[in-house]
Write a protein that holds these residues in place. Structure first.
Motif, mmCIF file in Angstrom:
data_model
loop_
_atom_site.group_PDB
_atom_site.id
_atom_site.type_symbol
_atom_site.label_atom_id
_atom_site.label_comp_id
_atom_site.label_asym_id
_atom_site.label_seq_id
_atom_site.Cartn_x
_atom_site.Cartn_y
_atom_site.Cartn_z
ATOM 1 N N UNK A 50 0.780 -1.219 0.000
ATOM 2 C CA UNK A 50 0.000 0.000 0.000
ATOM 3 C C UNK A 50 0.817 1.278 0.000
ATOM 4 N N UNK A 51 2.110 1.197 -0.362
ATOM 5 C CA UNK A 51 2.977 2.381 -0.355
ATOM 6 C C UNK A 51 3.013 3.086 -1.705
ATOM 7 N N UNK A 52 2.382 2.508 -2.692
ATOM 8 C CA UNK A 52 2.229 3.116 -4.014
ATOM 9 C C UNK A 52 1.100 2.382 -4.718
ATOM 10 N N UNK A 53 0.575 3.007 -5.762
ATOM 11 C CA UNK A 53 -0.487 2.386 -6.553
ATOM 12 C C UNK A 53 0.073 1.829 -7.859
ATOM 13 N N UNK A 54 1.020 2.559 -8.434
ATOM 14 C CA UNK A 54 1.642 2.168 -9.700
ATOM 15 C C UNK A 54 3.153 2.306 -9.564
ATOM 16 N N UNK A 55 3.897 1.350 -10.148
ATOM 17 C CA UNK A 55 5.355 1.419 -10.134
ATOM 18 C C UNK A 55 5.893 1.091 -11.515
ATOM 19 N N UNK A 56 6.886 1.875 -11.928
ATOM 20 C CA UNK A 56 7.643 1.579 -13.142
ATOM 21 C C UNK A 56 8.913 0.875 -12.688
ATOM 22 N N UNK A 57 9.139 -0.331 -13.166
ATOM 23 C CA UNK A 57 10.293 -1.106 -12.697
ATOM 24 C C UNK A 57 10.977 -1.803 -13.862
ATOM 25 N N UNK A 58 12.278 -1.978 -13.727
ATOM 26 C CA UNK A 58 13.027 -2.674 -14.760
ATOM 27 C C UNK A 58 14.509 -2.423 -14.609
ATOM 28 N N UNK A 59 15.224 -2.538 -15.715
ATOM 29 C CA UNK A 59 16.669 -2.348 -15.656
ATOM 30 C C UNK A 59 17.243 -2.089 -17.032
ATOM 31 N N UNK A 60 18.417 -1.487 -17.051
ATOM 32 C CA UNK A 60 19.088 -1.204 -18.330
ATOM 33 C C UNK A 60 20.594 -1.312 -18.169
ATOM 34 N N UNK A 61 21.251 -1.666 -19.255
ATOM 35 C CA UNK A 61 22.709 -1.749 -19.294
ATOM 36 C C UNK A 61 23.215 -1.285 -20.654
ATOM 37 N N UNK A 62 24.363 -0.631 -20.643
ATOM 38 C CA UNK A 62 25.083 -0.288 -21.870
ATOM 39 C C UNK A 62 26.560 -0.499 -21.588
ATOM 40 N N UNK A 63 26.907 -1.746 -21.289
ATOM 41 C CA UNK A 63 28.245 -2.064 -20.807
ATOM 42 C C UNK A 63 29.117 -2.754 -21.849
ATOM 43 N N UNK A 64 28.751 -2.644 -23.114
ATOM 44 C CA UNK A 64 29.618 -3.211 -24.150
ATOM 45 C C UNK A 64 30.698 -2.181 -24.455
ATOM 46 N N UNK A 65 31.688 -2.160 -23.587
ATOM 47 C CA UNK A 65 32.798 -1.205 -23.643
ATOM 48 C C UNK A 65 34.110 -1.965 -23.489
ATOM 49 N N UNK A 66 35.233 -1.367 -23.836
ATOM 50 C CA UNK A 66 36.513 -2.076 -23.714
ATOM 51 C C UNK A 66 36.792 -2.606 -22.309
ATOM 52 N N UNK A 67 36.579 -1.786 -21.290
ATOM 53 C CA UNK A 67 36.913 -2.244 -19.935
ATOM 54 C C UNK A 67 35.985 -3.347 -19.468
ATOM 55 N N UNK A 68 34.718 -3.256 -19.835
ATOM 56 C CA UNK A 68 33.761 -4.265 -19.409
ATOM 57 C C UNK A 68 34.008 -5.594 -20.117
ATOM 58 N N UNK A 69 34.149 -5.543 -21.438
ATOM 59 C CA UNK A 69 34.436 -6.774 -22.179
ATOM 60 C C UNK A 69 35.774 -7.363 -21.730
ATOM 61 N N UNK A 70 36.769 -6.490 -21.561
ATOM 62 C CA UNK A 70 38.079 -6.972 -21.107
ATOM 63 C C UNK A 70 38.036 -7.554 -19.714
#
Length: 416
Positions: free
Chosen positions: A183-203
């Motif tokens: 009962x602390x909200x009626x509607x929630x937007x939820x999810x996730x995102x990533x944009x980690x295809x980078x040299x340091x991440x892949x490496x």
């Protein structure tokens, strides 16, 4: 407690940027993997990934705004906008009361890692004078996507980011579910995102021996449960859900994809990046999810497995599933074989798949898997090759992350 339903879905993904295109490619068993284009990977051991294609940020905001947001935030804005439109919500026309009762819980495991790399490259290429972009910090910090979504739509409800590595967005969805039913909200937007295809991440993931090196066949590289799997395929994108209190959804005649009925979290308490052979953390998270949902294992029709295509992780999860479900004929598949691994956004994308499986009574296949690993427990109903049609009333969605985080959610077909 309040009942919670899902009324809107949105994706930005390697398999399409609309729900229709995304689901069509999932059902067709299409892989999103191809050679890397975001940077020159010639010197890297892994030279492919599941990249988002045909994404135009100007469809969602103007050029000035593009400069303010890292790509992970751009994906978050786009996916959440799609989900809100899908749910029939327009907060520009909503009352203050409505906006006060709507919140955002958005996840990312890596945040603006691309921005971080870019700023450091520019600094070290210069004369050492600290000339940083004034948007550097707000573009980089992991919580900013949740904040930007709320600012964009004037949403004053609970607002924060969850970070639990590759369990992050499943954790966000569970938290949003709890927020509404308490009962602390009626509607929630939820999810996730990533944009980690980078040299340091892949490496970095490559150095951790986590990525596939099947450079000659990228589309076949993600092969969960296969004896020849050699690591996961990195992916990017976003998944978004609109969760609503049931009575509110019914009052406004909203479309209902399904009902969320449970969520469970636990910890492996075992290793920085590895999973225990007995799958106990996965098992406990699933047990907690089913207990929270008030359902027994025999009710589950489909498990969207975490199934990253890593040697230890796949078997550990299946051992946990076997312990809980024994010889029940529940269908199991690993859809990362198609989407790749969206890291902190994986749970959100796979929640979208779970809800569409319920809507269309279809179980997506695990593609690329040709020879089941001998270590896979006997008696499990792993769907490989092609999507199957069967009645799907309950789905269990598993996600696990470095650090031992486990999160499992339960969706069911909505009925009065």
């Amino acid at each position: 407690m309040k009942r919670v339903v899902v009324t809107g879905l949105g994706v930005i993904s390697p398999l399409g940027n609309t729900i229709a295109e995304f689901w069509s490619n999932i059902v067709a068993g299409k892989s999103g993997a191809a050679g890397l284009t975001k940077f020159d990977p010639a010197k890297f051991k892994t030279r492919f990934a599941c990249e988002v294609r045909d994404f135009d940020p100007l469809q969602y905001f103007d050029k000035k705004e593009v400069k303010k947001y890292d790509l992970f935030t751009q994906y978050a804005i786009a996916a959440s906008d799609i989900a809100m439109k899908d749910a029939g919500l327009d907060f520009k026309q909503a009352s203050e009361q409505e906006r006060d009762a709507t919140g955002v819980i958005w996840a990312s495991g890596n945040g603006g890692i691309g921005t971080f790399e870019e700023q450091l490259r520019e600094f070290h290429a210069g004369d050492g004078t600290p000339r940083f972009n004034p948007y550097f910090i707000p573009k980089m910090i992991v919580d900013i996507a949740a904040g930007v979504i709320s600012i964009r739509h004037g949403l004053h409800g609970p607002n924060y980011c969850t970070v639990s590595a590759c369990a992050s967005s499943n954790t966000a969805i569970i938290n949003a579910f709890d927020t509404i039913r308490l009962g602390k909200a009626v509607t929630m937007i939820a999810g996730g995102s990533e944009a980690a295809i980078t040299p340091s991440s892949v490496g970095g993931f490559s150095a951790a021996q986590a990525l596939s090196k099947r450079n000659d066949e990228p589309a076949k590289a993600s092969r969960p449960f296969d004896k020849d799997r050699d690591g996961f395929v990195m992916a990017e994108g976003a998944g978004a859900l609109v969760l609503e209190e049931l009575e509110h959804a019914l009052e406004r005649g909203a479309p209902i994809y399904g009902e969320m009925v449970g969520g469970g979290m636990a910890a492996d308490a075992y290793h920085l990046t590895g999973t225990p052979a007995d799958g106990y953390g996965a098992y406990l998270g699933m047990v907690n999810a089913l207990k929270d949902a008030g359902v027994t294992p025999d009710k589950i029709d489909y498990i969207n497995a975490h199934a990253t295509s890593t040697g230890l992780g796949d078997i550990s999860e299946l051992v946990g599933i076997k312990r809980l479900f024994n010889d029940l004929p529940v269908a199991i598949s690993g859809t990362k074989s198609m989407t790749g691994h969206l890291l902190g956004a994986a749970g959100a994308i796979e929640s979208v798949i779970s809800l569409l499986a319920i809507k269309y009574n279809q179980v997506p296949a695990t593609i690329n898997t040709e020879n089941i690993d001998a270590a896979v427990p006997a008696g499990l109903n792993i769907i490989i090759g092609k999507t199957i049609s069967q009645e799907v009333n309950y789905v269990l969605n598993n996600t696990f992350g470095f650090g031992g985080h486990t999160a499992s959610s339960v969706f069911k077909r909505y009925s009065d």
